[in-house]
Design a protein around this motif. Structure first.
Motif, PDB file in Angstrom:
ATOM      1  N   THR A   1     -10.249   3.832  -6.189  1.00  0.00           N
ATOM      2  CA  THR A   1     -10.048   3.179  -5.700  1.00  0.00           C
ATOM      3  C   THR A   1      -9.830   1.347  -6.263  1.00  0.00           C
ATOM      4  OG1 THR A   1     -11.048   3.700  -3.550  1.00  0.00           O
ATOM      5  CG2 THR A   1     -10.630   0.838  -3.490  1.00  0.00           C
TER       6      THR A   1
ATOM      7  N   ASP B   1      -0.600   5.954   3.991  1.00  0.00           N
ATOM      8  CA  ASP B   1      -0.620   4.463   3.312  1.00  0.00           C
ATOM      9  C   ASP B   1      -1.687   3.550   3.681  1.00  0.00           C
ATOM     10  OD1 ASP B   1       0.196   4.145   5.109  1.00  0.00           O
ATOM     11  OD2 ASP B   1       2.589   4.229   4.353  1.00  0.00           O
ATOM     12  N   THR B   2      -2.359   3.289   3.922  1.00  0.00           N
ATOM     13  CA  THR B   2      -3.794   2.881   5.077  1.00  0.00           C
ATOM     14  C   THR B   2      -4.514   3.273   4.279  1.00  0.00           C
ATOM     15  OG1 THR B   2      -3.472   2.950   7.021  1.00  0.00           O
ATOM     16  CG2 THR B   2      -1.410   1.616   6.129  1.00  0.00           C
ATOM     17  N   GLY B   3      -5.701   2.366   5.163  1.00  0.00           N
ATOM     18  CA  GLY B   3      -7.177   2.993   4.786  1.00  0.00           C
ATOM     19  C   GLY B   3      -7.670   2.906   3.587  1.00  0.00           C
ATOM     20  N   ASP B   4      -9.105   3.282   4.193  1.00  0.00           N
ATOM     21  CA  ASP B   4      -9.658   3.672   2.796  1.00  0.00           C
ATOM     22  C   ASP B   4      -9.237   5.125   2.414  1.00  0.00           C
ATOM     23  OD1 ASP B   4     -11.310   1.100   3.224  1.00  0.00           O
ATOM     24  OD2 ASP B   4     -12.426   2.325   4.324  1.00  0.00           O
TER      25      ASP B   4
ATOM     26  N   VAL C   1      -9.794   8.758   0.580  1.00  0.00           N
ATOM     27  CA  VAL C   1     -10.877   9.445   1.040  1.00  0.00           C
ATOM     28  C   VAL C   1     -10.819  11.095   0.214  1.00  0.00           C
ATOM     29  CG1 VAL C   1     -11.181   8.842   3.354  1.00  0.00           C
ATOM     30  CG2 VAL C   1      -9.657  10.595   3.037  1.00  0.00           C
TER      31      VAL C   1
ATOM     32  N   ARG D   1      -5.076   7.987   1.109  1.00  0.00           N
ATOM     33  CA  ARG D   1      -6.148   7.386   1.704  1.00  0.00           C
ATOM     34  C   ARG D   1      -6.052   7.998   3.276  1.00  0.00           C
ATOM     35  NH1 ARG D   1      -5.740   1.979   0.161  1.00  0.00           N
ATOM     36  NH2 ARG D   1      -4.936   1.337  -1.503  1.00  0.00           N
ATOM     37  N   LYS D   2      -6.797   7.177   3.918  1.00  0.00           N
ATOM     38  CA  LYS D   2      -6.959   8.499   5.355  1.00  0.00           C
ATOM     39  C   LYS D   2      -6.356   8.405   5.804  1.00  0.00           C
ATOM     40  CE  LYS D   2     -11.315   6.906   6.641  1.00  0.00           C
ATOM     41  NZ  LYS D   2     -12.321   6.756   7.296  1.00  0.00           N
ATOM     42  N   GLU D   3      -4.850   7.000   6.542  1.00  0.00           N
ATOM     43  CA  GLU D   3      -3.905   7.329   6.926  1.00  0.00           C
ATOM     44  C   GLU D   3      -2.632   7.241   6.141  1.00  0.00           C
ATOM     45  OE1 GLU D   3      -4.675   7.505  10.053  1.00  0.00           O
ATOM     46  OE2 GLU D   3      -6.929   7.328   9.892  1.00  0.00           O
TER      47      GLU D   3
ATOM     48  N   ASN E   1       1.011  -1.723  -0.109  1.00  0.00           N
ATOM     49  CA  ASN E   1       0.247  -0.273  -0.017  1.00  0.00           C
ATOM     50  C   ASN E   1       0.604   1.282  -0.286  1.00  0.00           C
ATOM     51  OD1 ASN E   1      -2.698  -1.082   0.070  1.00  0.00           O
ATOM     52  ND2 ASN E   1      -3.162  -0.546   2.259  1.00  0.00           N
TER      53      ASN E   1
END
Length: 126
Positions: A122, A28-31, A33, A24-26, A6
């Protein structure tokens, strides 16, 4: 089994006057946004065409910098939108030291809602 890396992935929809930036929300991780929007204000009417072109290029650079500010340390960018602005933006990224190793891909798409853009980006990275 290969692990899916990711990396710092971003998506941008843009035309000559506006952009929506997805990441990504975080980081380099998460969905994915919507991280934000950028606008190119344009300089309105200009009687001197040459001055107009220079002003427009300056505004475009400012617009591109505004978009790039959302994409810290991007490793992969999917640029989509209408017209030739995506290509110009990809060239702009290639000229920026912090993006020179980023992998940029482009596609053409009509303007979509933020929600649909998030889905689209995505899919591009899955």
């Amino acid at each position: 089994m290969m692990s899916v890396k990711n990396n710092k992935q971003f998506g941008v929809w843009l035309d000559s006057s506006q952009a929506t930036i997805v990441g990504r929300k975080e980081v380099d991780t998460g969905d994915f946004v919507v991280l934000g929007h950028a606008k190119n204000d344009g300089q309105g009417s200009n009687s001197n065409e040459n001055a107009g072109n220079n002003a427009e290029q300056g505004l475009q650079q400012k617009f591109f910098k505004e978009i790039a500010a959302f994409m810290q340390n991007a490793e992969a960018v999917h640029v989509t939108g209408t017209g030739i602005t995506q290509e110009q933006f990809i060239h702009f990224l290639a000229d920026q030291p912090q993006f020179k190793n980023a992998e940029a891909k482009e596609s053409t798409s009509n303007h979509m809602s933020d929600e649909n853009l998030v889905k689209y980006v995505t899919e591009q990275f899955n």
